[in-house]
Design a protein around this motif. Sequence first.
Motif, PDB file in Angstrom:
ATOM      1  N   PRO A 115       0.819  -1.237   0.000  1.00 22.47           N
ATOM      2  CA  PRO A 115       0.000   0.000   0.000  1.00 22.47           C
ATOM      3  C   PRO A 115       0.842   1.270   0.000  1.00 22.47           C
ATOM      4  O   PRO A 115       0.453   2.272  -0.610  1.00 22.47           O
ATOM      5  N   ASN A 116       2.001   1.241   0.679  1.00 21.83           N
ATOM      6  CA  ASN A 116       2.841   2.442   0.727  1.00 21.83           C
ATOM      7  C   ASN A 116       3.420   2.779  -0.641  1.00 21.83           C
ATOM      8  O   ASN A 116       3.526   3.955  -1.007  1.00 21.83           O
ATOM      9  N   ILE A 117       3.801   1.769  -1.385  1.00 20.25           N
ATOM     10  CA  ILE A 117       4.374   2.017  -2.709  1.00 20.25           C
ATOM     11  C   ILE A 117       3.293   2.442  -3.695  1.00 20.25           C
ATOM     12  O   ILE A 117       3.495   3.363  -4.496  1.00 20.25           O
ATOM     13  N   ILE A 118       2.131   1.801  -3.634  1.00 15.38           N
ATOM     14  CA  ILE A 118       1.083   2.118  -4.608  1.00 15.38           C
ATOM     15  C   ILE A 118       0.526   3.520  -4.395  1.00 15.38           C
ATOM     16  O   ILE A 118      -0.045   4.128  -5.313  1.00 15.38           O
ATOM     17  N   LEU A 174      -7.173   1.781  -1.061  1.00 15.01           N
ATOM     18  CA  LEU A 174      -8.359   0.926  -1.011  1.00 15.01           C
ATOM     19  C   LEU A 174      -8.259  -0.200  -2.036  1.00 15.01           C
ATOM     20  O   LEU A 174      -8.538  -1.369  -1.726  1.00 15.01           O
ATOM     21  N   LEU A 175      -7.836   0.127  -3.262  1.00 16.55           N
ATOM     22  CA  LEU A 175      -7.660  -0.908  -4.285  1.00 16.55           C
ATOM     23  C   LEU A 175      -6.489  -1.829  -3.957  1.00 16.55           C
ATOM     24  O   LEU A 175      -6.496  -3.006  -4.321  1.00 16.55           O
ATOM     25  N   ALA A 176      -5.462  -1.300  -3.257  1.00 22.47           N
ATOM     26  CA  ALA A 176      -4.326  -2.130  -2.853  1.00 22.47           C
ATOM     27  C   ALA A 176      -4.768  -3.187  -1.837  1.00 22.47           C
ATOM     28  O   ALA A 176      -4.419  -4.367  -1.964  1.00 22.47           O
ATOM     29  N   PHE A 177      -5.560  -2.783  -0.847  1.00 25.26           N
ATOM     30  CA  PHE A 177      -6.047  -3.763   0.132  1.00 25.26           C
ATOM     31  C   PHE A 177      -7.085  -4.689  -0.490  1.00 25.26           C
ATOM     32  O   PHE A 177      -7.199  -5.851  -0.077  1.00 25.26           O
TER      33      PHE A 177
END
Length: 337
Positions: A115-118, A174-177
């Motif tokens: 999530p941090n990278i995205i 949100l899309l990452a999770f």
Amino acid sequence: MLFMINSNKMFFLFILFFSTLISISSNSWLGCWIGLEINLLSFIPLMSNPNNLLNSEASLKYFITQSIASINFLFSILLNLLLLKNFIIDNFISTLINSSLLMKMGSIPFHFWFPNIIEGLSWFNSFILMTWQKISPMILLSYYMNFKFLFLVMIFNVIVGVISSFNQSSLRKLLAFSSINNIGWMLAALMISENLWMLYFLLYSLFTFIMCFLFYVINIFYINQLFNFNLNFLIKFSILINFLSLGGLPPFLGFFPKWMIINYLLYNNLFIISFIFIMTSLIMLFVYIRIIYSSFMFYSIKLKWSKIFMKNNFMIFINIFSFTSLLGMLSSTLFFI
């Protein structure tokens, strides 16, 4: 291209494509590792942007985490070649190989970088990271699976992906999770059948592409922007349908592969895992519906200074795909009956 891509980066896109083919078509672990390294080195130039510090920071973080995963993968395949085979050592090596590949795709328990990278990427790079970059690790994972370890990873993926989706203000996170949640479903599909995994992955990639393209066109990155802007009703309706398909709500097309996975789990008496998968899908749908419901409620506020007029012919195809998703599950149900 559908997203605005610099012509200088087209070369790295081709390398990214062929590096995945090298990994999945190699007949040795060393060839798979070489394909993964080429994939890493071709994706870094796509991520980095000298005019954006967030992109440069994300590319540096991505390089460090993927390098650690590649070192672990190389170490584990060397152990596999050097050590004598017995049950304990074979179990340990398979866990090492699976862990390094799970770290490559951003799965639990190595998901903290994802999530941090995205958050620092554009929508096009986010789409690649959530879809194409999972192909090589998933297929290599199917070659050497530790089923007991992957069962735990599968369950924690769907649980952590849902819990972390609450109180998110960023659409990319949100899309990452949501991607982490879908990794659990993809691992289940991979343990059942590669054809089922391919079907699930193609549908997931389609819905993720539509979401990323819609957010790219209207240029939004945070949930509150869905409330403030006076968007076209068809855009909001497309976002609603694709969110529901991504969550797996019947009769939308995204429910079809999840339905097949649940049927297989119930057929093999895995009732607890089926219950966890169903409940996490319902909670994820609650998160999506809460966002879209609030967005539709704000639609009645007509702000004259924030009118958005879109003239994009590709939106017609997006709406066609959305209605196809609406009718696809009904037709597929009739087909199987």
